[in-house]
Design a protein around this motif. Structure first.
Motif, PDB file in Angstrom:
ATOM      1  N   TRP A  44       0.838  -1.210   0.000  1.00  0.00           N
ATOM      2  CA  TRP A  44       0.000   0.000   0.000  1.00  0.00           C
ATOM      3  C   TRP A  44       0.874   1.262   0.000  1.00  0.00           C
ATOM      4  CZ3 TRP A  44      -3.515  -1.742   4.656  1.00  0.00           C
ATOM      5  CH2 TRP A  44      -4.364  -2.778   4.228  1.00  0.00           C
ATOM      6  N   ALA A  47       2.593   1.793  -3.325  1.00  0.00           N
ATOM      7  CA  ALA A  47       1.656   2.231  -4.369  1.00  0.00           C
ATOM      8  C   ALA A  47       1.290   3.708  -4.193  1.00  0.00           C
ATOM      9  CB  ALA A  47       0.394   1.362  -4.324  1.00  0.00           C
ATOM     10  N   GLU A  51       2.499   6.939  -6.604  1.00  0.00           N
ATOM     11  CA  GLU A  51       1.451   7.750  -7.230  1.00  0.00           C
ATOM     12  C   GLU A  51       1.565   9.223  -6.849  1.00  0.00           C
ATOM     13  OE1 GLU A  51      -2.478   8.578  -9.070  1.00  0.00           O
ATOM     14  OE2 GLU A  51      -0.813   7.198  -9.394  1.00  0.00           O
ATOM     15  N   ALA A 833      -4.928   3.442  -3.064  1.00  0.00           N
ATOM     16  CA  ALA A 833      -3.716   2.630  -2.904  1.00  0.00           C
ATOM     17  C   ALA A 833      -3.896   1.583  -1.810  1.00  0.00           C
ATOM     18  CB  ALA A 833      -2.528   3.531  -2.576  1.00  0.00           C
ATOM     19  N   GLN A 836      -5.321  -2.064  -2.621  1.00  0.00           N
ATOM     20  CA  GLN A 836      -4.588  -2.991  -3.479  1.00  0.00           C
ATOM     21  C   GLN A 836      -4.136  -4.204  -2.685  1.00  0.00           C
ATOM     22  OE1 GLN A 836      -1.524  -1.340  -5.921  1.00  0.00           O
ATOM     23  NE2 GLN A 836      -2.602   0.606  -6.226  1.00  0.00           N
TER      24      GLN A 836
END
Length: 1047
Positions: A44, A47, A51, A833, A836
């Motif tokens: 997490w 990600a 981003e 995120a 995921q």
């Protein structure tokens, strides 16, 4: 049987160990039912980090700007800053600036003394002057009031757009004085000649602001003329004669013992008048004076028992402390003045021998309703024939039975006698002693220049009018005394008054090139007493959403802001006017005191000649010690300065626009352009700084086109989550790009003049720049702006990163870039995120949507940016998850710092009117403010916390390339027994003995260089109430008195 018993015992022991182990395992299993997989949290965090960095880097243009500076790497010269050379150069600049101000004051002194010499007093003089309260006032019929003629007032930008008259001064007279008294009218008449000098001074030095003459008679002539407004009671409390600049200039340093009669006859109004008299005397004491107060009846009562037998410095905190204790006095018993006089003389003598006091004038102030004797034996023992201690006597009440004795005591000891019958009489009668103490200086004709420490006089009209919208203006004052030069009155030592001019601290900061001090560097100056003249920490502090201000700021010691210097090494070296270097680790609070930056500072210091001040420069280690020079042509630079998104730091001095009135309306950017194009040859500009501005303009220019292309691409930023992109360079140059319309901005104040912490100021770089500089190169620092309101309702997130020239520690940070985005946009990216997972079937074993866990995003100072409970945004994590924060501190993932402020006695009002004085208990104490910082080396941590009946697990994972951490906490185990960890200040109160020690302790100070305590030609017969001495009840002392007055 014993063998079986031993066997049983052995079996029992093994069984107990097994049972304990089983239960422990069971508890462990129960407490570990909610296991949070580290790998999932890591996924997490990775990600979200990827981003959000992609968004921040893309919209800020950080990679483009880094590339552009790299292209110029070979063409720049990097220099290590020589701190000692820098501080000496700055001290020289300040010396020249201070000299200009003192010369302006000297011209006023000469003009005033010449005007008085030519004037003949006329008791019947009628003169219509401009009274500052009455100007432009009309009666019911529309006619101008007497002394209230038309006085043209025009807003002037140099005087903060206040309506003023720059051709004339006007005159303020205290409410308790008759504005047509012959002494005042004559004084106003001859001092009219100062108008010409006021205007001439302003023409010579257009950076001058308020100039004035404070008369010994009580009136105050101020230039430029301004309208004064009474308070709601119709009163103007201001009296120039009890302002610090007046007292310092008029008198020499002094040690004073105040004796207050609290015998039974002083009950009621008399004791009230006596207390007010003491308070007024305290108003006239300054930082170079020392005092104590003793109440007496048949016994001695030190107003502060802790200070028995000694004197303390008359700084603001000590004076207010004594004022509080005055309220505890009550009248009873018989007044034994002989005991009090013996104590006072002994105390002054012993204190003088310690070498701690003023080592100049000494005085005893006696406040009583009568004396049954003249106590000649005491004076003969301690004070005659030299009369080194002056006696000032204040007879309280209308009775005159004991007046002769009190007059005698004053006159026989080079003092002054006055009678005070009502509260209204107090102020004027107390002032009389200043004229006596000024005599030696006047006879010597010594025009000592005095400078005050930084203060705000909130009673002045300009201060009151500015307070509402701009905040009060911090200033220092340069002042000089004005004397009568008439030979026939020379021995009387007649003080005419004091002239002065204010120098705003902002004016001092203009002589300091902020670009040479680095991102965290700063300059500061202190007085001979160690009090601050200018320092970036001399500013309002925040508590519970309210500004806490020391309204006059005076008497703030350097040790209160550079508190890590426990032994006062830096402070004492500067007080002693040394030149040198000192280093220490410091913790600097930023962002309204919520965050702390830990760094090592190198301090360089030297004295400012011709003043009582010393100057210091602080440079932070690492990037703060290096400076670089770039080079581009003027044509290239001018072209790129024309871009509409370019702005410069308004409070930095690229060009001096104060020297000529026609330049004052120019912005710094306009001034540079006109200077470089030769349109304004009279402008004085910093060529070195301008050259670097041109370089930064050229290097950063391509980012404008880059931002424009992003804004024009409709597919980008379609949800308008990113609202603003910005950059700032080491030269104070800024560029801003809006990705939404101005009216659509979530934070309307960001990067505006209202948002002081986020723009370039005279004494600091923007907050986002300072914080980015301390991050690992290439990473972004994210934060939610703190509001000064009690509830933090910020709806935006700021991200910024630093741009370095080189890849090592010797690289200066040349710029910082960033973006501001909507909080809702930022949080949405986080929640996306956190959903995921790495499983092939798409089923996640755990998710932030689960009720069994709580997910947070916190920054490196522990503040929440994202929480499932939106209301927790902006809160300190320890307030929400106290047990987890406590564990993080125990494990070393976060460090807790205590930032000190010695503030318990700081914040009080500087209103002159006693009725308006803010009563407040002032106690010595320290206040510690907790601040928290994450440990950089820790990237991820898991933990279990033993709670009452369960184990609470958590995972903390750093977000890559950021100052953020994802914290996932088990929500099924409650740790109610662990209290929340807050950022509430901790006030350390002291017991009575420690309080006493702190009161007695005196920091090192340097005495003023001049002292005018006595003069052999002084006419001591001018002693109030009588012309010389009246016949004494007994003639026994006649030979002695002849001896005294022959001296």
């Amino acid at each position: 049987m014993p063998e079986n018993l031993n066997l049983l015992r052995a079996f029992g022991g093994v069984f107990f160990i097994f049972w304990t182990a089983f239960n422990t395992a069971l508890v462990d299993v129960v407490g570990s039912e909610q296991q949070i997989p580290l790998s999932v949290v890591k996924l997490w965090a990775s990600a979200f980090g990827g981003e959000i960095k992609s968004i921040a880097a893309k919209y800020s243009g950080s990679q483009l700007l880094q590339k552009k500076y790299k292209e110029y790497e070979k063409d720049v010269a990097i220099e290590e800053i020589d701190g000692l050379q820098l501080v000496k150069k700055l001290a020289k600049n300040m010396e020249e600036m201070f000299h200009k101000k003192s010369e302006a004051v000297r011209r006023l002194v000469e003009a005033a003394e010449d005007a008085y010499l030519k004037h003949e007093f006329d008791a019947d003089l009628q003169y219509e002057y401009f009274n500052a309260v009455l100007i432009n006032e009309r009666d019911e019929e529309g006619n101008y009031l007497e002394l209230g003629k038309e006085f043209i007032l025009v807003p002037n930008d140099h005087f903060n757009n206040l309506p003023v008259n720059i051709s004339l001064s006007d005159v303020q007279v205290p409410t308790n004085m008759y504005n047509k008294d012959p002494a005042i009218v004559n004084g106003v008449y001859w001092s009219e000649s100062l108008n010409k000098v006021f205007v001439d001074n302003f023409d010579r030095d257009p950076s001058l602001i308020w100039q004035y003459f404070g008369s010994a008679k009580g009136f105050f002539r101020q230039y430029p003329g301004i309208k004064w407004e009474p308070d709601e009671n119709g009163v103007i409390a201001f009296d120039c004669r009890n302002r610090k600049w007046y007292i310092q200039a008029a008198t020499s340093p002094k040690d004073v013992v105040i004796l207050v009669d609290v015998s039974g006859s002083m009950k009621g109004l008399r004791l009230t008048i006596a207390k007010q008299t003491v308070s007024s005397i305290l108003d006239t004491l300054g930082d170079d004076d020392f005092f104590n107060i003793i109440a007496y009846n048949e016994e001695l009562h030190y107003v502060e028992p802790c200070l028995n037998g000694t004197l303390v410095q008359a700084d603001r905190a000590n004076k207010e402390h004594f004022r509080e204790h005055l309220d505890k006095l009550f009248a009873k018993g018989i007044g034994m003045l002989d005991i009090a006089l013996n104590e006072a003389f002994n105390m002054l003598n012993e204190f003088n021998h310690t070498g701690q006091g003023s080592i100049c004038s000494q005085a005893i102030m006696l406040i009583t309703d009568g004396a049954v004797d003249t106590y000649d034996t005491i004076f003969a023992k301690y004070n005659w024939p030299d009369r080194k201690v002056r006696i000032f006597t204040y007879l309280i009440g209308r009775e005159a039975a004991f007046a002769d004795n009190l007059k005698w005591m004053a006159c026989a000891n080079k003092g002054f006698f006055t009678q005070i019958s009502t509260l209204a009489d107090v102020q004027e009668n107390v002032m009389e002693y200043l004229h006596v103490l000024s005599r030696p200086k006047v006879i010597d004709q010594e025009h000592d220049v005095v400078w005050t420490e930084a203060y705000i006089d909130s009673t002045l009209p300009q201060a009151q009018k500015l307070a509402d919208d701009q905040g009060l203006v911090l200033m220092t004052t340069v002042a000089m005394p004005v004397f009568s030069k008439q030979n026939e009155t020379r021995s009387k030592g007649i003080l005419l008054g004091v002239v002065g001019t204010d120098v705003p601290v902002k004016e001092l900061l203009k002589t300091i090139p902020k670009y040479k001090l680095g991102i965290h560097g700063y300059a500061f100056a202190i007085t001979n007493n160690g009090y601050i003249l200018t320092h970036p920490e001399l500013r309002p502090l925040y508590e519970e959403g309210k500004k806490r201000r020391k309204p006059n700021y005076s008497s703030v010691d350097l040790s209160e802001v550079e508190w890590e210097d426990r032994d006062d090494v830096l402070r004492n070296a500067m007080v002693n006017r040394k030149t040198g270097k000192f280093s220490m680790e410091v913790k600097k609070t930023v962002d309204k005191g919520k965050r702390v930056l830990v760094m090592t500072n190198d301090y360089y210091y030297t004295d400012i000649k011709g003043t009582p001040f010393s100057l210091g420069v602080a440079l932070s280690r690492g990037h703060g010690k290096y400076f670089f020079r770039g080079n581009v042509t003027v044509e290239e630079g001018l072209h790129d300065l024309e871009h509409p998104d370019v702005s410069l730091a308004d409070e930095w001095s690229y060009c001096n626009t104060d020297l000529h009135p026609e330049h004052r309306r120019m912005t710094q950017l306009e001034a540079i352009k006109r200077y470089l194009t030769g349109k304004e040859p009279l402008l004085q500009c910093d060529k070195e700084l301008i050259q670097e501005v041109l370089f930064d303009a050229v290097v950063s220019a391509p980012i404008e086109a880059y931002w424009t292309s992003l804004a024009l691409n409709k597919s980008e930023n379609s949800d308008k989550g990113v609202e603003v992109a910005f950059l700032g360079t080491r030269t104070g140059l800024s560029r801003i790009n809006l990705f939404v319309g101005p009216e659509q901005l979530t934070n309307q104040d960001f990067l505006t003049a209202e948002d002081k912490e986020n723009i370039f100021n005279a004494d600091h770089f923007p907050l986002w720049y300072r914080r980015a500089a301390e991050q690992i190169p290439g990473s972004f620092v994210y934060s939610i702006p703190f509001s000064t309101e009690t509830a933090n309702k910020s709806n935006v997130v700021t991200a910024s990163t630093a741009i370095q020239l080189l890849d090592d520690r010797k690289s200066p940070v040349v710029a910082a870039v960033g973006i501001q985005m909507k909080l809702e946009f930022f949080q949405r990216k986080f929640w996306t995120a956190s959903r995921q997972c790495a499983s092939l079937d798409g089923r996640c074993a755990i998710s932030c949507d689960d009720e069994t866990i709580n997910c947070y995003l916190i920054d490196n100072n522990g503040f929440i940016l994202v929480s499932e409970d939106y209301r927790q945004t902006g809160y300190f994590f320890g307030e929400v998850e106290g047990a987890v924060m406590n564990k993080l501190l125990t494990m070393g993932s976060f460090k807790r710092f205590l930032v000190e402020f010695n503030l318990c006695s700081w914040w009080h009002s500087d209103l002159t009117a006693k009725a308006q004085r803010l009563k407040q208990t002032l106690e010595p104490c320290d206040t510690e403010y907790p601040a928290f910082v994450s440990e950089r080396t820790i990237k991820e941590t898991t933990g279990n916390i033993a709670c009452d009946d369960c184990f609470k697990s958590f995972v903390i994972q750093q977000i890559p390339s950021s100052n953020l951490f994802m914290v996932v906490v088990d929500n099924e185990c409650f740790c109610d027994s662990v209290p929340p960890i807050t950022m509430a200040p901790i006030e350390i109160r002291y017991n009575e003995s420690l309080k006493c020690e702190r009161l007695k302790s005196q920091k090192i100070r340097r005495r003023p260089e001049s002292c005018h305590g006595f003069h052999p030609e002084e006419n001591a017969r001018e002693c109030g109430g009588v012309s010389g001495l009246s016949a004494k009840p007994s003639l026994v002392l006649l030979p002695l008195l002849l001896t005294i007055f022959s001296r």
